[in-house]
Design an enzyme around this catalytic site. Structure first.
Site, PDB file in Angstrom:
ATOM      1  N   CYS A 133      30.754  44.654  39.637  1.00  0.00           N
ATOM      2  CA  CYS A 133      31.559  44.618  38.415  1.00  0.00           C
ATOM      3  C   CYS A 133      30.760  44.037  37.251  1.00  0.00           C
ATOM      4  O   CYS A 133      30.825  44.529  36.120  1.00  0.00           O
ATOM      5  CB  CYS A 133      32.808  43.765  38.616  1.00  0.00           C
ATOM      6  SG  CYS A 133      33.869  44.263  39.974  1.00  0.00           S
ATOM      7  N   ASP A 134      30.018  42.969  37.505  1.00  0.00           N
ATOM      8  CA  ASP A 134      29.418  42.178  36.419  1.00  0.00           C
ATOM      9  C   ASP A 134      27.893  42.161  36.416  1.00  0.00           C
ATOM     10  O   ASP A 134      27.284  41.662  35.468  1.00  0.00           O
ATOM     11  CB  ASP A 134      29.922  40.729  36.504  1.00  0.00           C
ATOM     12  CG  ASP A 134      31.434  40.646  36.420  1.00  0.00           C
ATOM     13  OD1 ASP A 134      32.014  41.438  35.665  1.00  0.00           O
ATOM     14  OD2 ASP A 134      32.025  39.790  37.108  1.00  0.00           O
ATOM     15  N   CYS A 172      32.024  39.439  41.967  1.00  0.00           N
ATOM     16  CA  CYS A 172      31.837  40.885  42.114  1.00  0.00           C
ATOM     17  C   CYS A 172      30.555  41.323  41.421  1.00  0.00           C
ATOM     18  O   CYS A 172      30.534  41.500  40.191  1.00  0.00           O
ATOM     19  CB  CYS A 172      33.037  41.633  41.537  1.00  0.00           C
ATOM     20  SG  CYS A 172      32.895  43.436  41.647  1.00  0.00           S
TER      21      CYS A 172
END
Length: 305
Positions: free
Chosen positions: A135-136, A132
């Protein structure tokens, strides 16, 4: 006793809940984590009709949720363990804490990212290897990143990462891309993104955290590595079909649930919507359409029409 139980709170599940509630059905939505599904992981949604300013996936998911709650849809955050009496007129959905009876079920369980299953992938997941980018990605500002895949998600991830990573290297296993031309053109136009075709990732390596990605050319067989602090794997999805298998629903060779044009599965009173079913396209807009169609079919089934 519920008229419709929806399992899964992504775009398909929330859309189904809206249509079911508006149709006067006693509806329950069961989601194991948080509503939104994979849409939450999308940094920008540029192809959902009516949203010209391209909202983030999270913002669009919140809009779905707000719309759903306008109709006071009952929902619980529990993990479904089992469906009993699936073929009976009254079906029972078993969670860790409760048992819920219903006349119909809509499976909107979605899908999860597919893994490469190469050395170092599991070891460095959460320590440089991710599925992701939104997300990261921010953790790797000013550093180099690798994106593995050739579809829309891989292209979107590469474009997103190029905003703050020093360099982005995109590896696609062939010269052909599954991505739409418009987004692929943006990738090639971005000077911070280098695209390598005919290339696969063979191994992830580092000391405590990811430091390099080993790759192989699928045509020449030549091997090498890229020094990178992060690798984002975007090679497709695997359906969350545990419940479908458990009750014996018919699936395709890849495990996606087979439905007819009314989203009906191989068992009466059970429908499937969104990424978990066989579909030529898996987007937020198609998931929402699936949810509406499945709910309408469930309503017709209950009403005997």
């Amino acid at each position: 006793m519920y008229d419709i139980i929806i399992i899964g709170g992504g775009a398909a599940g929330m859309s189904a809940a809206i249509y079911a509630a508006r149709g006067g059905m006693d509806t329950l939505l069961i989601e194991k984590l948080a509503c939104g599904g994979q849409a939450i992981r999308t940094y920008e949604v540029d192809n959902y009709p009516g949203f010209f300013d391209a909202p983030t996936g999270e913002d669009l998911a919140k809009a779905f949720e707000k719309h759903m709650m306008k109709f006071n849809v009952e929902r619980v955050f529990e993990s479904v363990r089992e469906i009993k009496n699936a073929a009976a007129p009254v079906k029972t959905v078993i969670t860790r804490k409760n048992a819920y009876e219903t006349r119909t079920i809509i499976l909107a369980t979605g899908a999860s990212p597919r893994k490469l299953d190469v050395p170092g992938e599991a070891e460095f997941t959460g320590a440089g290897v991710s599925y992701c980018a939104t997300c990261d990605g921010a953790f790797f500002k000013g550093r180099d990143a690798v994106v593995i895949g050739g579809g829309n998600t891989a292209c979107e991830d590469s474009l997103y990462l190029s905003r703050f990573c020093e360099n982005v290297y995109m590896l696609n296993r062939s010269k052909r891309f599954k991505a739409q031309k418009a987004i692929l053109d943006k990738v090639y136009a971005d000077k911070k993104i280098t695209v390598y075709t005919d290339m696969i990732a063979e191994k992830f390596e580092g000391s405590g955290r990811l430091e390099r990605v080993y790759a192989k050319n699928t045509v020449t067989g030549a091997r090498g590595f890229i020094n990178a602090a992060a690798a984002f794997i975007a090679i497709g999805i695997t359906p969350e079909n545990t419940l479908a298998k458990q009750i014996g629903l018919k699936t395709c060779e890849r495990g996606f649930i087979k439905t007819d044009m009314y989203l009906k599965t191989s068992i009466d009173g059970i429908y499937a919507a969104g990424d978990v079913r066989v579909s030529p396209l898996r987007q937020i807009v198609t998931a929402a359409a699936d949810g509406a169609a499945a709910a309408n079919s469930a309503i017709n089934y209950i009403n005997g029409t």
